[in-house]
Design an enzyme around this catalytic site. Structure first.
Site, PDB file in Angstrom:
ATOM      1  N   PRO A  88      13.472  57.464  50.882  1.00  0.00           N
ATOM      2  CA  PRO A  88      13.685  56.057  50.570  1.00  0.00           C
ATOM      3  C   PRO A  88      13.407  55.598  49.076  1.00  0.00           C
ATOM      4  CG  PRO A  88      12.511  56.422  52.638  1.00  0.00           C
ATOM      5  CD  PRO A  88      12.561  57.763  51.807  1.00  0.00           C
ATOM      6  N   ASP A  89      14.026  54.648  48.484  1.00  0.00           N
ATOM      7  CA  ASP A  89      13.840  53.986  47.204  1.00  0.00           C
ATOM      8  C   ASP A  89      12.771  52.916  47.567  1.00  0.00           C
ATOM      9  OD1 ASP A  89      15.304  52.200  48.224  1.00  0.00           O
ATOM     10  OD2 ASP A  89      16.734  52.073  46.531  1.00  0.00           O
ATOM     11  N   PHE A  90      12.361  52.053  46.682  1.00  0.00           N
ATOM     12  CA  PHE A  90      11.631  51.012  46.993  1.00  0.00           C
ATOM     13  C   PHE A  90      12.446  49.657  47.471  1.00  0.00           C
ATOM     14  CE2 PHE A  90       7.491  51.865  44.452  1.00  0.00           C
ATOM     15  CZ  PHE A  90       7.068  52.729  45.471  1.00  0.00           C
ATOM     16  N   ARG A  91      13.553  49.560  46.823  1.00  0.00           N
ATOM     17  CA  ARG A  91      13.915  48.253  46.925  1.00  0.00           C
ATOM     18  C   ARG A  91      15.116  47.871  47.882  1.00  0.00           C
ATOM     19  NH1 ARG A  91      11.537  48.566  42.206  1.00  0.00           N
ATOM     20  NH2 ARG A  91      10.035  47.065  41.795  1.00  0.00           N
ATOM     21  N   ASN A 162      10.258  59.064  39.288  1.00  0.00           N
ATOM     22  CA  ASN A 162       9.742  59.469  40.588  1.00  0.00           C
ATOM     23  C   ASN A 162       8.735  60.261  40.413  1.00  0.00           C
ATOM     24  OD1 ASN A 162      12.235  58.395  41.224  1.00  0.00           O
ATOM     25  ND2 ASN A 162      13.424  60.022  41.234  1.00  0.00           N
ATOM     26  N   ASP A 164       8.446  62.495  43.165  1.00  0.00           N
ATOM     27  CA  ASP A 164       8.775  63.694  44.586  1.00  0.00           C
ATOM     28  C   ASP A 164       8.785  65.143  43.837  1.00  0.00           C
ATOM     29  OD1 ASP A 164      11.380  63.642  43.103  1.00  0.00           O
ATOM     30  OD2 ASP A 164      12.171  62.190  44.456  1.00  0.00           O
ATOM     31  N   HIS A 181       5.275  58.206  35.816  1.00  0.00           N
ATOM     32  CA  HIS A 181       4.627  57.676  36.719  1.00  0.00           C
ATOM     33  C   HIS A 181       3.869  58.762  37.200  1.00  0.00           C
ATOM     34  CE1 HIS A 181       7.362  53.887  36.938  1.00  0.00           C
ATOM     35  NE2 HIS A 181       6.739  54.073  35.817  1.00  0.00           N
ATOM     36  N   ASN A 277      24.556  53.597  39.279  1.00  0.00           N
ATOM     37  CA  ASN A 277      23.790  52.805  40.092  1.00  0.00           C
ATOM     38  C   ASN A 277      24.568  52.062  41.148  1.00  0.00           C
ATOM     39  OD1 ASN A 277      20.885  52.851  40.507  1.00  0.00           O
ATOM     40  ND2 ASN A 277      21.200  50.506  40.057  1.00  0.00           N
TER      41      ASN A 277
END
Ligand code: CNA
Length: 355
Positions: A88-91, A162, A164, A181, A277
């Protein structure tokens, strides 16, 4: 250049919250879920180079790559490139991590990446991290497209938000990657700062134990960047890369996280920018340029369209077949063969979503 000074970088909250959120939030484009190729200025009705100029289209981007008029491609990616792999993404409403974090009994969702909360109770973070154990998820066609870009000698650098590790897993070498990050590949003791390889903390995390430093017993935290922590030193490569870039690809990100988001403005104004996107985001919505191209919709479908225009479909299929063969020798297991079929079948929706 619209970048923050380096000295300010450590102070920024680049997980996309609080201050940054206020100025980067943009309304969703009506019908943005459909895959349409459009000119950013035209879609937002705010100009951006549309005055009598020829609209720049996906075909134009493909042509620039094919003719090697562009051969220093910089790519910026976010959580949206990994949702087709099942992360899943965040938003994204309803399915993003911020919607499902309630189960971790956090005072508020952002707390999971705040050092103060981590020191108070590190368990929710490690429960979350456990899901991202290397091998739980596989790269998808978007990651392999980026690898192909590298193999064709066109990738100057891939900047990812990401954590991951799927860019590495797809075979993109470390030298071409900036994991802005951080990553789960290594960890550091929060007390004595001793570094540890990822294997050391995964052994604990996988049995729901908080990993501790064998020397001082401090909690060991994976080297991903929490609010207020400095970005990795490699992030500074942007100072050389972005002014040199001759094409910018932006894939699967809300561009709500600073200072990462501002990199999208750091290429020269004549440099084409392609956003693939679900939503029109960041400075491509706020301040579109004449050579922006926006491909709204699912990232794999957008990438597939670009790959077709480039005439690289066979190359991509060959690469995916080679790589998935390595991961699942001869794709003998049922899971392996299903996934391989899904990855190779670029004509259909990505079936690996459901595996
Ligand atoms: P975000 O803010 O959640 O935005 C994701 C964007 O991608 C949104 O605009 C979505 O509409 C879009 N999107 C989602 N799925 C698709 C799809 N299939 N096709 C096209 N577009 C899609 O994520 P960002 O990366 O922009 O935010 C930055 C944070 C999220 C970073 O710090 C990441 O580390 C963090 N994050 C990372 C992961 C991961 O490593 N996979 C997962 C979740 C969050």
């Amino acid at each position: 250049m619209a970048l923050f000074p380096c000295s300010a970088v450590p102070a920024l909250r680049f997980w996309g919250l609080r201050g940054a959120r206020a100025w980067t939030r943009w309304p969703r484009i009506p019908g943005g879920g459909w895959s349409v190729s459009c000119f950013a200025g035209a879609s937002s009705d705010t100009g951006g180079g549309g005055h009598g100029q020829k609209k720049f289209l996906l075909q134009d981007i493909a042509e620039l790559i094919k003719t090697r008029a562009c051969q220093r491609v910089v790519v910026m990616v976010g959580a949206g490139i990994s949702t087709p792999s099942g992360i899943p993404d965040f938003r994204s409403p309803g399915v993003g991590y911020y919607s499902i974090l309630q189960q971790y009994k956090l005072p508020y969702p952002e707390a999971i990446f705040e050092l103060s909360f981590f020191f108070h109770d590190p368990k929710p973070f490690f429960t979350f991290a456990k899901k991202l154990y290397p091998g739980n998820y596989r790269p998808n066609a978007t990651h392999y497209f980026l690898r192909l870009l590298h193999e064709k000698g066109l990738l100057l650098r891939l900047y990812t938000q990401n954590i991951d590790g799927l860019e590495r897993a797809s075979g993109i070498p470390d030298s071409k990657l900036v994991e802005a990050h951080g990553s789960l590949a290594s960890a550091t003791c929060t007390t004595c700062r001793r570094p540890y390889p990822g294997e050391d903390f995964w052994a604990d995390v996988m049995v729901d134990r908080v990993p501790r430093c064998p020397v001082c017993s401090g909690v060991t935290k994976p080297d991903i960047v929490f609010f207020g922590e400095p970005l990795p030193a490699r992030f500074l490569l942007h100072l050389a890369d972005f002014p040199m870039a001759d094409l910018l690809l932006i894939l699967g990100t809300s561009l709500e996280v600073e200072p990462f988001a501002s990199l999208s403005d750091a290429v020269r104004s004549s440099v084409p920018r392609l956003l693939i996107n679900r939503d029109l985001v960041g400075s491509l919505a706020r301040n579109p340029r004449g050579r922006d191209v926006v491909q709204l919709g699912d990232v794999v479908h957008g990438v597939k369209r670009l790959v077709e225009l480039l005439g690289w479909t066979d190359d991509l299929q060959d690469l995916i077949q080679r790589e998935t063969g390595k991961v699942w020798p001869a794709a003998q297991s049922q899971e392996g063969s299903l996934l391989l079929r899904g990855l190779l079948d670029l004509e259909q929706s990505p079936v690996w979503l459901t595996l």
